[in-house]
Every structure is written in structure tokens, then in C-alpha cells.
Design a protein around this motif. Sequence first.
Motif, PDB file in Angstrom:
ATOM      1  N   ALA A  37       0.816  -1.222   0.000  1.00 35.96           N
ATOM      2  CA  ALA A  37       0.000   0.000   0.000  1.00 35.96           C
ATOM      3  C   ALA A  37       0.846   1.267   0.000  1.00 35.96           C
ATOM      4  O   ALA A  37       0.324   2.364   0.213  1.00 35.96           O
ATOM      5  CB  ALA A  37      -0.924  -0.008   1.213  1.00 35.96           C
ATOM      6  N   SER A  38       2.130   1.144  -0.228  1.00 35.17           N
ATOM      7  CA  SER A  38       3.029   2.294  -0.153  1.00 35.17           C
ATOM      8  C   SER A  38       2.795   3.269  -1.303  1.00 35.17           C
ATOM      9  O   SER A  38       2.254   2.921  -2.356  1.00 35.17           O
ATOM     10  CB  SER A  38       4.479   1.815  -0.165  1.00 35.17           C
ATOM     11  OG  SER A  38       5.374   2.872   0.067  1.00 35.17           O
ATOM     12  N   ASN A  39       3.210   4.517  -1.094  1.00 32.96           N
ATOM     13  CA  ASN A  39       3.165   5.537  -2.141  1.00 32.96           C
ATOM     14  C   ASN A  39       4.210   6.598  -1.815  1.00 32.96           C
ATOM     15  O   ASN A  39       4.945   6.472  -0.835  1.00 32.96           O
ATOM     16  CB  ASN A  39       1.762   6.146  -2.278  1.00 32.96           C
ATOM     17  CG  ASN A  39       1.276   6.771  -0.992  1.00 32.96           C
ATOM     18  OD1 ASN A  39       1.846   7.744  -0.502  1.00 32.96           O
ATOM     19  ND2 ASN A  39       0.209   6.206  -0.410  1.00 32.96           N
ATOM     20  N   ARG A  40       4.269   7.655  -2.612  1.00 30.73           N
ATOM     21  CA  ARG A  40       5.352   8.635  -2.479  1.00 30.73           C
ATOM     22  C   ARG A  40       5.307   9.423  -1.173  1.00 30.73           C
ATOM     23  O   ARG A  40       6.309  10.024  -0.784  1.00 30.73           O
ATOM     24  CB  ARG A  40       5.354   9.585  -3.668  1.00 30.73           C
ATOM     25  CG  ARG A  40       4.212  10.599  -3.739  1.00 30.73           C
ATOM     26  CD  ARG A  40       4.340  11.418  -5.023  1.00 30.73           C
ATOM     27  NE  ARG A  40       3.439  12.565  -5.106  1.00 30.73           N
ATOM     28  CZ  ARG A  40       2.220  12.533  -5.607  1.00 30.73           C
ATOM     29  NH1 ARG A  40       1.720  11.372  -6.058  1.00 30.73           N
ATOM     30  NH2 ARG A  40       1.486  13.634  -5.662  1.00 30.73           N
ATOM     31  N   SER A  41       4.176   9.399  -0.482  1.00 35.47           N
ATOM     32  CA  SER A  41       4.082  10.154   0.775  1.00 35.47           C
ATOM     33  C   SER A  41       5.030   9.611   1.846  1.00 35.47           C
ATOM     34  O   SER A  41       5.322  10.303   2.821  1.00 35.47           O
ATOM     35  CB  SER A  41       2.644  10.147   1.308  1.00 35.47           C
ATOM     36  OG  SER A  41       2.265   8.850   1.724  1.00 35.47           O
ATOM     37  N   VAL A  42       5.530   8.381   1.651  1.00 33.66           N
ATOM     38  CA  VAL A  42       6.460   7.815   2.619  1.00 33.66           C
ATOM     39  C   VAL A  42       7.717   8.673   2.745  1.00 33.66           C
ATOM     40  O   VAL A  42       8.395   8.671   3.774  1.00 33.66           O
ATOM     41  CB  VAL A  42       6.818   6.357   2.220  1.00 33.66           C
ATOM     42  CG1 VAL A  42       7.724   6.328   0.992  1.00 33.66           C
ATOM     43  CG2 VAL A  42       7.477   5.618   3.369  1.00 33.66           C
ATOM     44  N   TRP A  43       8.013   9.467   1.706  1.00 31.90           N
ATOM     45  CA  TRP A  43       9.220  10.299   1.696  1.00 31.90           C
ATOM     46  C   TRP A  43       8.997  11.706   2.249  1.00 31.90           C
ATOM     47  O   TRP A  43       9.949  12.491   2.321  1.00 31.90           O
ATOM     48  CB  TRP A  43       9.758  10.429   0.265  1.00 31.90           C
ATOM     49  CG  TRP A  43      10.138   9.128  -0.349  1.00 31.90           C
ATOM     50  CD1 TRP A  43       9.516   8.486  -1.389  1.00 31.90           C
ATOM     51  CD2 TRP A  43      11.227   8.287   0.029  1.00 31.90           C
ATOM     52  NE1 TRP A  43      10.160   7.307  -1.677  1.00 31.90           N
ATOM     53  CE2 TRP A  43      11.209   7.161  -0.829  1.00 31.90           C
ATOM     54  CE3 TRP A  43      12.223   8.386   1.006  1.00 31.90           C
ATOM     55  CZ2 TRP A  43      12.153   6.137  -0.718  1.00 31.90           C
ATOM     56  CZ3 TRP A  43      13.151   7.367   1.106  1.00 31.90           C
ATOM     57  CH2 TRP A  43      13.109   6.261   0.255  1.00 31.90           C
ATOM     58  N   THR A  58      12.362  14.745  -5.718  1.00 32.24           N
ATOM     59  CA  THR A  58      11.247  14.304  -6.551  1.00 32.24           C
ATOM     60  C   THR A  58      10.848  12.900  -6.116  1.00 32.24           C
ATOM     61  O   THR A  58      11.706  12.103  -5.717  1.00 32.24           O
ATOM     62  CB  THR A  58      11.657  14.284  -8.044  1.00 32.24           C
ATOM     63  OG1 THR A  58      12.109  15.584  -8.431  1.00 32.24           O
ATOM     64  CG2 THR A  58      10.486  13.877  -8.932  1.00 32.24           C
ATOM     65  N   ALA A  59       9.547  12.608  -6.186  1.00 35.95           N
ATOM     66  CA  ALA A  59       9.061  11.264  -5.881  1.00 35.95           C
ATOM     67  C   ALA A  59       7.819  10.994  -6.718  1.00 35.95           C
ATOM     68  O   ALA A  59       7.107  11.918  -7.110  1.00 35.95           O
ATOM     69  CB  ALA A  59       8.747  11.111  -4.394  1.00 35.95           C
ATOM     70  N   LEU A  60       7.581   9.727  -7.000  1.00 34.45           N
ATOM     71  CA  LEU A  60       6.428   9.349  -7.818  1.00 34.45           C
ATOM     72  C   LEU A  60       5.601   8.289  -7.114  1.00 34.45           C
ATOM     73  O   LEU A  60       6.070   7.633  -6.173  1.00 34.45           O
ATOM     74  CB  LEU A  60       6.888   8.796  -9.167  1.00 34.45           C
ATOM     75  CG  LEU A  60       7.298   7.303  -9.237  1.00 34.45           C
ATOM     76  CD1 LEU A  60       7.150   6.781 -10.664  1.00 34.45           C
ATOM     77  CD2 LEU A  60       8.704   7.072  -8.714  1.00 34.45           C
ATOM     78  N   ASP A  61       4.359   8.142  -7.589  1.00 32.32           N
ATOM     79  CA  ASP A  61       3.535   6.981  -7.262  1.00 32.32           C
ATOM     80  C   ASP A  61       3.631   6.031  -8.445  1.00 32.32           C
ATOM     81  O   ASP A  61       3.208   6.364  -9.561  1.00 32.32           O
ATOM     82  CB  ASP A  61       2.066   7.374  -7.053  1.00 32.32           C
ATOM     83  CG  ASP A  61       1.834   8.133  -5.760  1.00 32.32           C
ATOM     84  OD1 ASP A  61       2.672   8.020  -4.847  1.00 32.32           O
ATOM     85  OD2 ASP A  61       0.811   8.828  -5.665  1.00 32.32           O
ATOM     86  N   CYS A  62       4.213   4.857  -8.239  1.00 30.22           N
ATOM     87  CA  CYS A  62       4.306   3.879  -9.315  1.00 30.22           C
ATOM     88  C   CYS A  62       2.916   3.353  -9.682  1.00 30.22           C
ATOM     89  O   CYS A  62       1.954   3.505  -8.918  1.00 30.22           O
ATOM     90  CB  CYS A  62       5.208   2.721  -8.881  1.00 30.22           C
ATOM     91  SG  CYS A  62       6.941   3.165  -8.648  1.00 30.22           S
ATOM     92  N   VAL A  63       2.817   2.734 -10.834  1.00 29.41           N
ATOM     93  CA  VAL A  63       1.548   2.155 -11.274  1.00 29.41           C
ATOM     94  C   VAL A  63       1.052   1.152 -10.230  1.00 29.41           C
ATOM     95  O   VAL A  63       1.808   0.300  -9.755  1.00 29.41           O
ATOM     96  CB  VAL A  63       1.712   1.476 -12.648  1.00 29.41           C
ATOM     97  CG1 VAL A  63       0.463   0.676 -13.013  1.00 29.41           C
ATOM     98  CG2 VAL A  63       2.012   2.513 -13.724  1.00 29.41           C
ATOM     99  N   GLY A  64      -0.237   1.303  -9.881  1.00 33.20           N
ATOM    100  CA  GLY A  64      -0.821   0.446  -8.858  1.00 33.20           C
ATOM    101  C   GLY A  64      -0.747   1.031  -7.461  1.00 33.20           C
ATOM    102  O   GLY A  64      -1.163   0.385  -6.497  1.00 33.20           O
ATOM    103  N   HIS A  65      -0.243   2.270  -7.353  1.00 30.69           N
ATOM    104  CA  HIS A  65      -0.041   2.900  -6.047  1.00 30.69           C
ATOM    105  C   HIS A  65      -0.536   4.343  -6.045  1.00 30.69           C
ATOM    106  O   HIS A  65      -0.492   5.033  -7.070  1.00 30.69           O
ATOM    107  CB  HIS A  65       1.447   2.900  -5.675  1.00 30.69           C
ATOM    108  CG  HIS A  65       2.043   1.546  -5.547  1.00 30.69           C
ATOM    109  ND1 HIS A  65       2.093   0.868  -4.353  1.00 30.69           N
ATOM    110  CD2 HIS A  65       2.603   0.725  -6.473  1.00 30.69           C
ATOM    111  CE1 HIS A  65       2.672  -0.302  -4.544  1.00 30.69           C
ATOM    112  NE2 HIS A  65       2.989  -0.412  -5.826  1.00 30.69           N
TER     113      HIS A  65
END
Length: 231
Positions: A37-43, A58-65
Motif C-alpha cells: 500500500a506504499s506511495n510517495r508520501s512515505v518520503w 522528486t518522488a512518484l507513485d508507481c503504477v498500482g499505487h
Amino acid sequence: MSPAVTLRVPFEGRELHADTLTGASPLHLFGIHGGGASNRSVWNGLRQSLWQRGVGSTALDCVGHGSTGGVFAESSLQRRSQQARSVIEHVGVRPTALAGISMGAYNALRLSEELDVQALILIVPGIYTPEAHEVPFGPDFSTIIRRPRSWIDSDAWDILGRFRGRLLVIAGEQDSVIPLEIPERLHAAAGRASQRELLVVPGAGHKGLLPQLLDNPQWHASLLACVGLQS
């Protein structure tokens, strides 16, 4: 979170959601989150700390996240690296540091070679056999990585053996997902690194590790130093 510029990056008929922060320093961190369930907000916490010191990220949400959405099973380790590369090219800022958590650590490690970064931060790093690299996430991928010690023939060891920048490997002492042998081997493999540190957080598991690091002045300082900031 400090004022970030939201990005919508075209990728194979969809849009990758990402954001970037501009800093006055030439240093720039690119973060890749893990699976589940991870996403870029972890950073967010680390990126805020860096931004306060003039360092962009910079950070992204990968596909599926996260806000990118989509089907996780339609992605793979290879495609996650392609997604990160697409965002980096879209932003137009060449990162000086790559950071990855769990599965994202493997993406960061593989990208470190082609991007020639100065620093690499691997947090509870998931490491994989090359056999799994192009296999879509799903039953076949799970079968491969669940074989006992499937990671032993990973290309990660050779990649780190060639790495000449700063390396920080962070493990949770009680991580039930990533055996401590993996971060220990990653640290040992980086014999040419300009500096390297293995940090094992006492009592920590696989999840929620980054806030603990930021709350501890010594561990926080290790993160900043690896990126290139000196206290």
C-alpha cells in the motif's frame, strides 16, 4: 509539506502522478517507494528536512499505487524502473541521490548505475534474482521470489561492487520480510564506495522505519550526510 509542483507524466497511455521540490543546492534526491500500500508520501518527512536545507527532491507513485492508481499486477520490477526514469526525464533534473524503500530499493540500486549518482540510500532493501526482473507482479513473480534464498544470485552485488559514491543501508533488527543477511551483504559488496554505512535499527520491523530515523538525531544526520549535507 513544503510547496511542491505536482506532475502528471505520460507513461504508456496513462499518467504517472509525481511531485518535485526545487532547492537552491545542486543536490537533488529521487525517492522510490515500496510495494503493498506504499506511495510517495512515505518520503514526505525526509523531503521536508532536505528542502529546509536547500535540497530539492522528486518522488512518484508507481503504477498500482497512490494517486497514479491502476493495476499493480500490470507492472513489474523492470516497469517500475522505467516509470521512475520517465519521471526523471520529465522533471529535467538529474538526481544526485537515489533512495528506495523495500522493493523500491532494488529499483534505486539498478538506476544508480545508469544515472551515475553520488549517493544511494537503501531502506529495508528488497533484492531480487534477475529471473524476476521482467515478470509481471502476480502468481509467477511470487513463485520466483518465494523460493528459499532466491535473491542469492541477484545482480545487486555486482552493481554495488562497482558503485563509487556514498552508500547508506538501513535495516530493521526485527524485519520479518527482509533477512538481515541481505543488508549486511549489500554493505559488504560496496567495497569501492567512497563511504558506506550499515544502520540496523534496534527492535524495528519492515514498516514505518523512516519516521523513526528522522526522530533520532544521529540517524537523521546519517541520512543527510549520505545525501551530501554535512552537519
